[in-house]
Design a protein around this motif. Structure first.
Motif, PDB file in Angstrom:
ATOM      1  N   ASP A  71      -9.633  52.126  39.075  1.00 12.50           N
ATOM      2  CA  ASP A  71     -10.652  53.150  39.255  1.00 12.50           C
ATOM      3  C   ASP A  71     -10.295  54.033  40.447  1.00 12.50           C
ATOM      4  OD1 ASP A  71     -11.116  51.375  41.315  1.00 12.50           O
ATOM      5  OD2 ASP A  71     -13.163  50.905  40.741  1.00 12.50           O
ATOM      6  N   GLY A  72      -9.055  53.976  40.859  1.00 10.71           N
ATOM      7  CA  GLY A  72      -8.589  54.784  41.977  1.00 10.71           C
ATOM      8  C   GLY A  72      -7.579  55.817  41.534  1.00 10.71           C
ATOM      9  N   ASP A  73      -6.537  55.957  42.317  1.00  9.89           N
ATOM     10  CA  ASP A  73      -5.516  56.972  42.056  1.00  9.89           C
ATOM     11  C   ASP A  73      -4.657  56.665  40.839  1.00  9.89           C
ATOM     12  OD1 ASP A  73      -6.417  58.277  44.295  1.00  9.89           O
ATOM     13  OD2 ASP A  73      -4.805  57.581  45.591  1.00  9.89           O
ATOM     14  N   VAL A  74      -4.506  55.378  40.511  1.00  8.57           N
ATOM     15  CA  VAL A  74      -3.707  54.982  39.356  1.00  8.57           C
ATOM     16  C   VAL A  74      -4.593  54.201  38.391  1.00  8.57           C
ATOM     17  CG1 VAL A  74      -1.678  53.708  38.552  1.00  8.57           C
ATOM     18  CG2 VAL A  74      -1.613  54.873  40.766  1.00  8.57           C
ATOM     19  N   ARG A  75      -4.560  54.612  37.133  1.00  4.33           N
ATOM     20  CA  ARG A  75      -5.352  53.950  36.092  1.00  4.33           C
ATOM     21  C   ARG A  75      -4.439  53.676  34.902  1.00  4.33           C
ATOM     22  NH1 ARG A  75     -10.419  58.135  36.739  1.00  4.33           N
ATOM     23  NH2 ARG A  75     -10.550  57.847  38.987  1.00  4.33           N
ATOM     24  N   VAL A  76      -4.645  52.531  34.266  1.00  2.00           N
ATOM     25  CA  VAL A  76      -3.778  52.107  33.165  1.00  2.00           C
ATOM     26  C   VAL A  76      -4.658  51.595  32.031  1.00  2.00           C
ATOM     27  CG1 VAL A  76      -1.840  50.605  32.526  1.00  2.00           C
ATOM     28  CG2 VAL A  76      -2.056  51.395  34.889  1.00  2.00           C
ATOM     29  N   ARG A  77      -4.273  51.959  30.792  1.00  2.00           N
ATOM     30  CA  ARG A  77      -5.045  51.464  29.642  1.00  2.00           C
ATOM     31  C   ARG A  77      -4.156  51.438  28.400  1.00  2.00           C
ATOM     32  NH1 ARG A  77      -6.623  56.769  30.185  1.00  2.00           N
ATOM     33  NH2 ARG A  77      -6.520  58.038  28.305  1.00  2.00           N
ATOM     34  N   PRO A  78      -4.460  50.535  27.475  1.00  2.00           N
ATOM     35  CA  PRO A  78      -3.697  50.506  26.227  1.00  2.00           C
ATOM     36  C   PRO A  78      -4.037  51.726  25.378  1.00  2.00           C
ATOM     37  CG  PRO A  78      -5.433  48.834  26.202  1.00  2.00           C
ATOM     38  CD  PRO A  78      -5.478  49.497  27.545  1.00  2.00           C
ATOM     39  N   TYR A  79      -3.080  52.127  24.548  1.00  2.00           N
ATOM     40  CA  TYR A  79      -3.289  53.269  23.657  1.00  2.00           C
ATOM     41  C   TYR A  79      -2.587  52.953  22.342  1.00  2.00           C
ATOM     42  CZ  TYR A  79      -3.371  58.060  21.919  1.00  2.00           C
ATOM     43  OH  TYR A  79      -3.569  59.195  21.165  1.00  2.00           O
ATOM     44  N   GLY A  80      -3.376  52.637  21.335  1.00  2.00           N
ATOM     45  CA  GLY A  80      -2.787  52.299  20.042  1.00  2.00           C
ATOM     46  C   GLY A  80      -2.046  50.973  20.096  1.00  2.00           C
ATOM     47  N   TYR A  81      -1.154  50.805  19.162  1.00  2.00           N
ATOM     48  CA  TYR A  81      -0.445  49.535  19.000  1.00  2.00           C
ATOM     49  C   TYR A  81       0.657  49.319  20.032  1.00  2.00           C
ATOM     50  CZ  TYR A  81       2.611  46.014  16.985  1.00  2.00           C
ATOM     51  OH  TYR A  81       3.398  44.918  16.805  1.00  2.00           O
ATOM     52  N   ASP A  82       1.407  50.374  20.366  1.00  2.00           N
ATOM     53  CA  ASP A  82       2.598  50.153  21.190  1.00  2.00           C
ATOM     54  C   ASP A  82       2.734  51.091  22.379  1.00  2.00           C
ATOM     55  OD1 ASP A  82       3.122  52.473  19.831  1.00  2.00           O
ATOM     56  OD2 ASP A  82       5.206  51.975  19.387  1.00  2.00           O
ATOM     57  N   ARG A  83       1.651  51.694  22.802  1.00  2.00           N
ATOM     58  CA  ARG A  83       1.718  52.612  23.939  1.00  2.00           C
ATOM     59  C   ARG A  83       0.713  52.203  25.010  1.00  2.00           C
ATOM     60  NH1 ARG A  83       5.697  56.602  23.618  1.00  2.00           N
ATOM     61  NH2 ARG A  83       6.074  57.077  21.457  1.00  2.00           N
ATOM     62  N   THR A  84       1.053  52.577  26.224  1.00  2.00           N
ATOM     63  CA  THR A  84       0.158  52.399  27.360  1.00  2.00           C
ATOM     64  C   THR A  84       0.026  53.748  28.042  1.00  2.00           C
ATOM     65  OG1 THR A  84       0.845  50.100  27.663  1.00  2.00           O
ATOM     66  CG2 THR A  84      -0.167  51.175  29.550  1.00  2.00           C
ATOM     67  N   MET A  86      -0.858  55.810  31.417  1.00  2.00           N
ATOM     68  CA  MET A  86      -0.970  55.710  32.871  1.00  2.00           C
ATOM     69  C   MET A  86      -1.437  57.061  33.397  1.00  2.00           C
ATOM     70  SD  MET A  86       2.329  53.397  33.901  1.00  2.00           S
ATOM     71  CE  MET A  86       1.629  52.973  35.495  1.00  2.00           C
ATOM     72  N   GLU A  87      -2.462  57.034  34.223  1.00  2.00           N
ATOM     73  CA  GLU A  87      -2.998  58.243  34.842  1.00  2.00           C
ATOM     74  C   GLU A  87      -2.731  58.180  36.338  1.00  2.00           C
ATOM     75  OE1 GLU A  87      -7.159  58.841  34.141  1.00  2.00           O
ATOM     76  OE2 GLU A  87      -6.983  58.355  32.020  1.00  2.00           O
ATOM     77  N   PHE A  88      -2.231  59.276  36.878  1.00  2.00           N
ATOM     78  CA  PHE A  88      -1.951  59.379  38.303  1.00  2.00           C
ATOM     79  C   PHE A  88      -2.792  60.513  38.857  1.00  2.00           C
ATOM     80  CE2 PHE A  88       1.746  57.646  36.164  1.00  2.00           C
ATOM     81  CZ  PHE A  88       1.991  56.495  36.899  1.00  2.00           C
ATOM     82  N   HIS A  89      -3.768  60.174  39.706  1.00  2.00           N
ATOM     83  CA  HIS A  89      -4.711  61.151  40.252  1.00  2.00           C
ATOM     84  C   HIS A  89      -4.331  61.500  41.688  1.00  2.00           C
ATOM     85  CE1 HIS A  89      -7.690  60.715  36.936  1.00  2.00           C
ATOM     86  NE2 HIS A  89      -7.082  59.544  36.819  1.00  2.00           N
ATOM     87  N   ALA A  90      -4.176  62.792  41.952  1.00  2.00           N
ATOM     88  CA  ALA A  90      -3.855  63.295  43.291  1.00  2.00           C
ATOM     89  C   ALA A  90      -4.711  64.523  43.554  1.00  2.00           C
ATOM     90  CB  ALA A  90      -2.375  63.650  43.366  1.00  2.00           C
ATOM     91  N   PRO A  91      -4.820  64.944  44.816  1.00  2.00           N
ATOM     92  CA  PRO A  91      -5.596  66.157  45.104  1.00  2.00           C
ATOM     93  C   PRO A  91      -5.100  67.375  44.336  1.00  2.00           C
ATOM     94  CG  PRO A  91      -5.103  64.989  47.140  1.00  2.00           C
ATOM     95  CD  PRO A  91      -4.341  64.292  46.045  1.00  2.00           C
ATOM     96  N   GLU A  92      -3.786  67.415  44.026  1.00  2.00           N
ATOM     97  CA  GLU A  92      -3.214  68.556  43.308  1.00  2.00           C
ATOM     98  C   GLU A  92      -3.543  68.550  41.815  1.00  2.00           C
ATOM     99  OE1 GLU A  92      -1.249  67.322  46.848  1.00  2.00           O
ATOM    100  OE2 GLU A  92      -1.233  66.250  44.954  1.00  2.00           O
ATOM    101  N   GLY A  93      -3.957  67.407  41.302  1.00  2.00           N
ATOM    102  CA  GLY A  93      -4.275  67.308  39.885  1.00  2.00           C
ATOM    103  C   GLY A  93      -3.977  65.918  39.348  1.00  2.00           C
ATOM    104  N   THR A  94      -4.069  65.790  38.045  1.00  2.00           N
ATOM    105  CA  THR A  94      -3.862  64.509  37.376  1.00  2.00           C
ATOM    106  C   THR A  94      -2.700  64.622  36.404  1.00  2.00           C
ATOM    107  OG1 THR A  94      -6.219  63.977  37.540  1.00  2.00           O
ATOM    108  CG2 THR A  94      -4.952  62.782  35.877  1.00  2.00           C
ATOM    109  N   ALA A  95      -1.831  63.622  36.449  1.00  2.00           N
ATOM    110  CA  ALA A  95      -0.741  63.530  35.474  1.00  2.00           C
ATOM    111  C   ALA A  95      -1.026  62.322  34.590  1.00  2.00           C
ATOM    112  CB  ALA A  95       0.594  63.369  36.176  1.00  2.00           C
ATOM    113  N   ILE A  96      -0.886  62.505  33.292  1.00  2.00           N
ATOM    114  CA  ILE A  96      -1.106  61.422  32.338  1.00  2.00           C
ATOM    115  C   ILE A  96       0.164  61.258  31.524  1.00  2.00           C
ATOM    116  CG2 ILE A  96      -2.494  60.614  30.390  1.00  2.00           C
ATOM    117  CD1 ILE A  96      -4.754  62.448  31.445  1.00  2.00           C
ATOM    118  N   VAL A  97       0.649  60.015  31.468  1.00  2.00           N
ATOM    119  CA  VAL A  97       1.865  59.739  30.699  1.00  2.00           C
ATOM    120  C   VAL A  97       1.624  58.575  29.744  1.00  2.00           C
ATOM    121  CG1 VAL A  97       3.448  60.622  32.461  1.00  2.00           C
ATOM    122  CG2 VAL A  97       2.839  58.202  32.462  1.00  2.00           C
ATOM    123  N   HIS A  98       2.352  58.589  28.634  1.00  2.00           N
ATOM    124  CA  HIS A  98       2.385  57.478  27.678  1.00  2.00           C
ATOM    125  C   HIS A  98       3.724  56.777  27.854  1.00  2.00           C
ATOM    126  CE1 HIS A  98      -0.574  59.332  24.507  1.00  2.00           C
ATOM    127  NE2 HIS A  98      -1.100  59.233  25.702  1.00  2.00           N
TER     128      HIS A  98
END
Length: 138
Positions: A71-84, A86-98
């Motif tokens: 619930d902080g700067d880094v968040r991780v969650r499953p997505y579908g069958y084979d993906r995860t 990851m969200e990276f929150h910074a003052p400049e914005g948020t990056a989300i990767v699979h």
């Protein structure tokens, strides 16, 4: 003695464009810092043009493979069958990767073989760390 595990992973950046670009990243685990994982994105793949390194708990990554975690700067969650995700929150914005979950599980398996979960405290040299913090004042 420090033992380090590094593993390259392929991350897909979630963006407004229909096609998600692939960016390289490196996961790193160091037995001297047994509770932490580092994920580094090289300079060409960042908006600022400089290497970016995120540090977060190994437990966060492990939990996030099966259920939403963080619930902080880094968040991780499953997505579908084979993906995860990851969200990276910074003052400049948020990056989300699979990332392929199998790559993350492989990394965690190697890290756990190096330092088993629940035994991290055995890797910490509190006397040395305290002496470093005190700068020889003792």
């Amino acid at each position: 003695m420090s033992l380090v595990i590094e593993q390259a992973v392929e991350a897909r950046l979630v963006a407004a464009a229909p096609r998600m670009p692939t960016i390289p990243a490196t996961l790193r685990y160091d037995s001297r810092d047994p509770f932490a994982v580092r994920m580094t994105f090289p300079a060409p793949s960042t908006l600022e043009g400089v290497e970016v390194c995120w540090t977060f708990a190994r437990e966060l990554l492990a939990t996030g493979l099966d259920e939403p975690a963080g619930d902080g700067d880094v968040r991780v969650r499953p997505y579908g069958y084979d993906r995860t995700v990851m969200e990276f929150h910074a003052p400049e914005g948020t990056a989300i990767v699979h990332i392929h979950s199998g790559e993350l599980r492989r990394f965690l398996k190697r890290a756990t073989a190096l330092v088993p979960v629940g035994r991290e405290h055995r890797q910490i040299d509190l006397d040395h760390d305290l002496a470093e913090l005190m700068g020889g004042a003792c």
